[in-house]
Write a protein that holds these residues in place. Structure first.
Motif, short mmCIF file in Angstrom:
data_model
loop_
_atom_site.label_atom_id
_atom_site.label_comp_id
_atom_site.label_asym_id
_atom_site.label_seq_id
_atom_site.Cartn_x
_atom_site.Cartn_y
_atom_site.Cartn_z
N THR A 111 0.20 9.99 -7.26
CA THR A 111 0.79 8.84 -6.59
C THR A 111 -0.20 7.69 -6.53
N ALA A 112 -1.45 7.99 -6.24
CA ALA A 112 -2.47 6.94 -6.22
C ALA A 112 -2.60 6.29 -7.59
N PHE A 145 0.32 3.93 -8.13
CA PHE A 145 0.24 2.70 -7.36
C PHE A 145 -0.93 1.81 -7.79
N ILE A 183 -2.07 6.95 0.64
CA ILE A 183 -1.39 7.02 -0.66
C ILE A 183 -1.83 8.28 -1.40
N SER A 184 -3.14 8.48 -1.50
CA SER A 184 -3.64 9.66 -2.22
C SER A 184 -3.68 10.89 -1.33
N ASN A 225 -5.26 5.46 6.77
CA ASN A 225 -5.33 4.10 6.21
C ASN A 225 -6.42 3.28 6.88
#
Length: 160
Positions: A142-143, A146, A134-135, A111
Motif C-alpha cells: 500500500t505504501a 501511494f 499507510i505502511s 501518523n
C-alpha cells in the motif's frame, strides 16, 4: 543473458495466471489454509521462484511492464476488508468497540510520531506519512501504491 520483456497485457496475464495457481494451491495445501495465506501471495511466491530459477540456472531475465502496478496494488490492498461480515461484527459487541477505539488512537499516533520525527529532521513530512499508518496498517504494498500520489520519491532533505 537472455532478456524477456513483457508488455502490459502479458504482464496482467501472468498476474492472473499466478492468481489462479495461488487459488489452487491455497485450496489444496493445508498449511496455506491454516495460516490464512492469501491466494495472490502463494501464487506470487511460486511465480517468484520460477523467475528466480530462470535467472539463476538459465541466465534469463524477465522484465514486466509497470503501467498497471499501482492500480492493481491499491485495488488488492483496499479490497482486503471486503470479506468482513456484519453478523460477525455485531457479535463482537462491547469488546469490538473498545478494540476499534484503541485502533483509531494507534493509527493517529502512527501518523503523528513519524511526521513529527521527519519535521525535526528537516525531511518532507510526506515521508512520515508513508512510514506511518499507510505502511503500518496497509503494508509495504500500500505504501508503494501511494508513493506516486505522495510524491515521496522526489522528497529531499531540506537544508536547515
Amino acid at each position: 543473458m537472455i532478456s524477456i520483456e513483457l508488455d502490459m497485457i502479458q504482464t496482467a496475464g501472468i498476474g492472473a495466471l499466478a492468481l489462479l495457481v495461488g487459488m489452487v494451491l491455497t485450496r489444496r495445501v493445508g498449511f496455506l489454509q491454516k495460516f490464512c495465506v492469501p491466494s495472490p501471495v502463494s501464487g506470487g511466491i511460486v511465480f517468484s521462484l520460477i523467475t528466480l530459477l530462470l535467472y539463476c540456472c538459465f541466465d534469463v531475465e524477465v522484465t514486466f511492464d509497470e503501467t498497471l502496478e499501482n492500480v492493481f496494488m491499491l485495488a488488492f490492498f483496499t479490497s482486503v476488508g471486503f470479506q468482513s461480515d456484519l453478523k460477525v461484527l455485531k457479535q463482537g459487541g462491547r469488546l469490538l468497540v473498545i478494540m476499534l477505539s484503541l485502533l483509531v488512537v494507534i493509527i493517529v499516533l502512527q501518523n503523528l510520531v513519524p511526521m513529527g520525527i521527519t519535521r525535526l529532521m528537516g525531511v518532507d513530512t510526506l515521508i512520515g506519512m508513508a512510514s506511518g499508518s499507510i505502511s503500518m496498517t496497509g503494508g509495504h504494498g500500500t505504501a508503494g501504491g501511494f508513493a506516486n500520489f505522495l510524491n515521496v520519491w522526489d522528497c529531499t532533505v531540506q537544508a536547515q
